[in-house]
Design a protein around this motif. Structure first.
Motif, short mmCIF file in Angstrom:
data_model
loop_
_atom_site.label_atom_id
_atom_site.label_comp_id
_atom_site.label_asym_id
_atom_site.label_seq_id
_atom_site.Cartn_x
_atom_site.Cartn_y
_atom_site.Cartn_z
N PHE A 120 -10.09 -5.24 -0.17
CA PHE A 120 -10.38 -4.08 1.14
C PHE A 120 -9.56 -4.59 2.24
N ILE A 121 -9.39 -3.80 3.53
CA ILE A 121 -9.25 -3.97 4.96
C ILE A 121 -9.88 -4.33 5.95
N THR A 122 -9.46 -5.74 6.14
CA THR A 122 -11.29 -6.41 6.72
C THR A 122 -10.89 -6.64 7.90
N ALA A 123 -9.43 -6.45 8.86
CA ALA A 123 -9.62 -6.96 9.78
C ALA A 123 -7.98 -6.60 10.31
N ASP A 132 2.67 -8.67 18.22
CA ASP A 132 2.70 -7.54 17.32
C ASP A 132 1.37 -8.06 16.60
N ALA A 133 1.10 -7.17 15.36
CA ALA A 133 -0.02 -7.13 14.97
C ALA A 133 -0.17 -7.17 13.06
N ASP A 134 -1.42 -7.43 12.91
CA ASP A 134 -1.25 -8.08 10.73
C ASP A 134 -2.28 -7.33 10.67
N ILE A 135 -2.36 -6.59 9.26
CA ILE A 135 -3.54 -6.10 8.96
C ILE A 135 -3.74 -7.31 7.57
N ILE A 136 -5.38 -7.72 7.52
CA ILE A 136 -5.64 -8.33 6.80
C ILE A 136 -6.86 -8.56 5.68
N THR A 137 -5.73 -8.10 4.65
CA THR A 137 -6.49 -7.64 3.70
C THR A 137 -7.62 -8.94 2.40
#
Length: 537
Positions: free
Chosen positions: A47-50, A34-39
């Motif tokens: 901002f999208i930072t990781a 799985d993967a997650d966008i970290i803002t």
């Protein structure tokens, strides 16, 4: 009221265009599942930072570091305004293992691989500003591992693959801790809001403790129906909910959102706001003497419109880039206010705004304390200057402060004086240090027995507030000609007919205390009783 905390990621339908995970687990080691966008809500915006990749088992690098160039990250943003879709490659600045999907290096073992992207460059912003309104992008990120990742003994721990891992959710630290709620006023006005509950309350909701409540009023760009951008567009809300601040000042944070086209000065919105505040105070253990109001730009205007109408409701206010009616300012002589504003603000004029308002408060009789410094100073230096201004205010007996940010020094835009304000820990410390005086609630009953030349009196006072009353001080007026000769328990002082009985006693919420006295003269009744400065009913 729904008290559930918002859990996990933001609503996928609103913020994410999800693509199924591609590729099986690698035979050489743990495989991605799985993967997650970290803002993150940062001083200059959202901002999208990781990206955080979850693996089928713990990744163990055995002391090795990861070359960021081993991963290629492509970010895709879909406009919620016009539907336009753009993509860009985001350089990976750092790569490391973590036990949780959050941007913080924690050793060399963990189920998650964090790819830090920073807050600059193409496709870094999570919000689109269009038509004067900030709107969240729909987000989809894909990650391709283009080179093997080796452990400390040179073995392949993570094998490269041409299959991309695609994010399926968005995680935003601190923001995700705000529940998304809504209320409808008695007049039918719907008001969406975010609500943060402090950890000590979450862990022990039944404990006998009261917590401050911070009410945040956002700016014009954060209006709308999404119930999100009022806490992501800047740090007006997250500054108060951040772990370090909550560790020092555990508190509730209420962050409502004005519907598009309306304002905090709109009567229906203002009524809905005040009713929501009252509802929160009734449903949660809020300290009624530590309710704070803070607003920026449109919210600062709203703050200066609300405070004169309800000058005893809030213990203090922190305002940013505000303006308002100078004619209403005499009502704020006794309200602690710290106003900040950039002197070259071209959106809300400083001279006609915060400066004129503070001048009007001073003209009405309040002592004011003023200072100016650069808005782009290092945080520690700005904190020290704010501490000096606070010290000067205390020395002069002032609770009305004005800080101006020097021309050309406010980050990003001269209107953005909220950036240095909510980064300033001293200003937040000052806000939390304020406590409404005379705000307790009580009832009092009185009976007297007369004789020739004198009388005895007995007052039963009940603490109807939610806080203990300590160091009891009961004041009342016996009228001309009556002189108290003795009072118990406690000591008595009297000027003309005004009597004060003081004792070291405490009255717990819902409990009563009895004060008795004897006096010469005639008993003609008494005026209102006041317990520690609060008039009893």
């Amino acid at each position: 009221m729904n008290t559930l905390r918002a859990l996990g990621a933001l609503t996928a339908a609103a913020l994410l265009s999800a693509v199924p995970l591609a590729g099986p687990a690698s035979a050489a080691g743990p495989g991605p599942v799985d993967a997650d966008i970290i803002t993150e809500s940062l001083p200059l915006g959202h901002f999208i930072t990781a990206v955080a990749i979850e693996y089928s088992s713990k990744v163990d690098l055995e002391g090795a570091t990861i070359d960021p160039s081993a991963f290629r990250v492509v970010g895709t943003r879909a406009s919620t305004v016009n539907g336009a879709v753009t993509s860009a490659t985001r350089p990976v600045l750092r790569a490391y293992v973590n036990d949780e999907p959050e941007p913080a290096a924690q050793g060399t073992k963990g189920r998650y691989l964090i790819l830090e992207l920073g807050s600059t460059g193409p496709a870094a912003g999570a919000l689109q500003y269009s038509g004067g309104i900030n709107s969240p992008y729909g987000l989809s990120y894909s990650v391709t591992q283009v080179a093997d990742v080796l452990d400390g003994r040179g073995r392949v721990e993570l094998e490269s693959s041409s299959a991309a891992v695609t994010a399926t959710s968005v995680i935003t630290p601190v923001v995700d801790d705000f529940a998304a709620l809504s209320s409808t006023s008695s007049a039918g006005q719907v008001l969406n809001y975010r609500f943060y509950t402090p950890e000590p309350y979450d862990e022990r909701p039944g404990r006998k403790a009261l917590y401050p409540l911070v009410v945040t009023l956002h700016g014009a760009g954060e209006r709308g129906p999404n119930n999100l951008t009022q806490i992501t567009g800047n740090q007006i809300a997250t500054a108060f909910a951040a772990p370090a601040r909550q560790a020092e000042n555990p508190s509730f944070v209420l962050s409502p959102q004005v519907p598009a086209g309306l304002a905090w000065t709109t009567p229906a919105v203002q009524q809905a706001l005040l009713e929501t505040v009252d509802e929160v105070m009734a449903d949660y253990p809020v300290d009624p003497d530590r309710v704070y109001l803070t607003g920026l730009s449109l919210g600062g205007i709203g703050t200066f419109d609300i405070l004169p109408k309800y000058p005893t409701k809030f213990a203090a206010a922190l305002t940013v880039a505000a303006t308002g009616s100078t004619a209403a300012m005499p009502a704020l002589v006794d309200v602690p206010i710290w106003a900040t504003h950039s002197v070259d603000d071209a959106t809300v004029n400083y001279t006609n705004g915060s400066l004129a308002l503070v001048n009007a408060i001073e003209a009405a009789g309040a002592a004011t304390t003023r200072a100016e410094w650069a808005g782009n100073l290092p945080v520690a230096q700005a904190d020290a200057l704010a501490r000096a201004q606070w010290d000067a205010a205390q020395a002069s007996g002032s609770h009305t402060l004005l800080t101006a940010y020097t021309r050309g020094t406010t980050p990003q835009n001269a209107h953005w004086s909220w950036v240095p304000t909510y980064l300033n820990t001293t200003m937040l410390d000052w806000l939390y240090s304020q406590e409404r005086t005379g705000g307790g609630s009580c009832t009092a009953t009185y009976r007297a027995t007369s004789w020739n030349g004198g009388f005895s009196g007995q007052v039963v006072v009940t603490n109807t507030s939610r806080k203990p009353v300590t160091g009891l001080s009961l004041a009342f007026d016996l009228g001309a000609g009556a002189q108290v000769t003795k009072a118990w328990p406690g000591t008595v002082s009297q000027t003309a007919g005004n009597v004060t009985v003081r004792s070291g006693a405490s009255i717990q919420p819902g409990k009563s205390a009895t004060i008795s006295f004897t006096a010469t003269g005639a008993s003609t009744g008494t005026s209102a009783f006041a317990l520690n400065g609060s008039v009893c009913s």
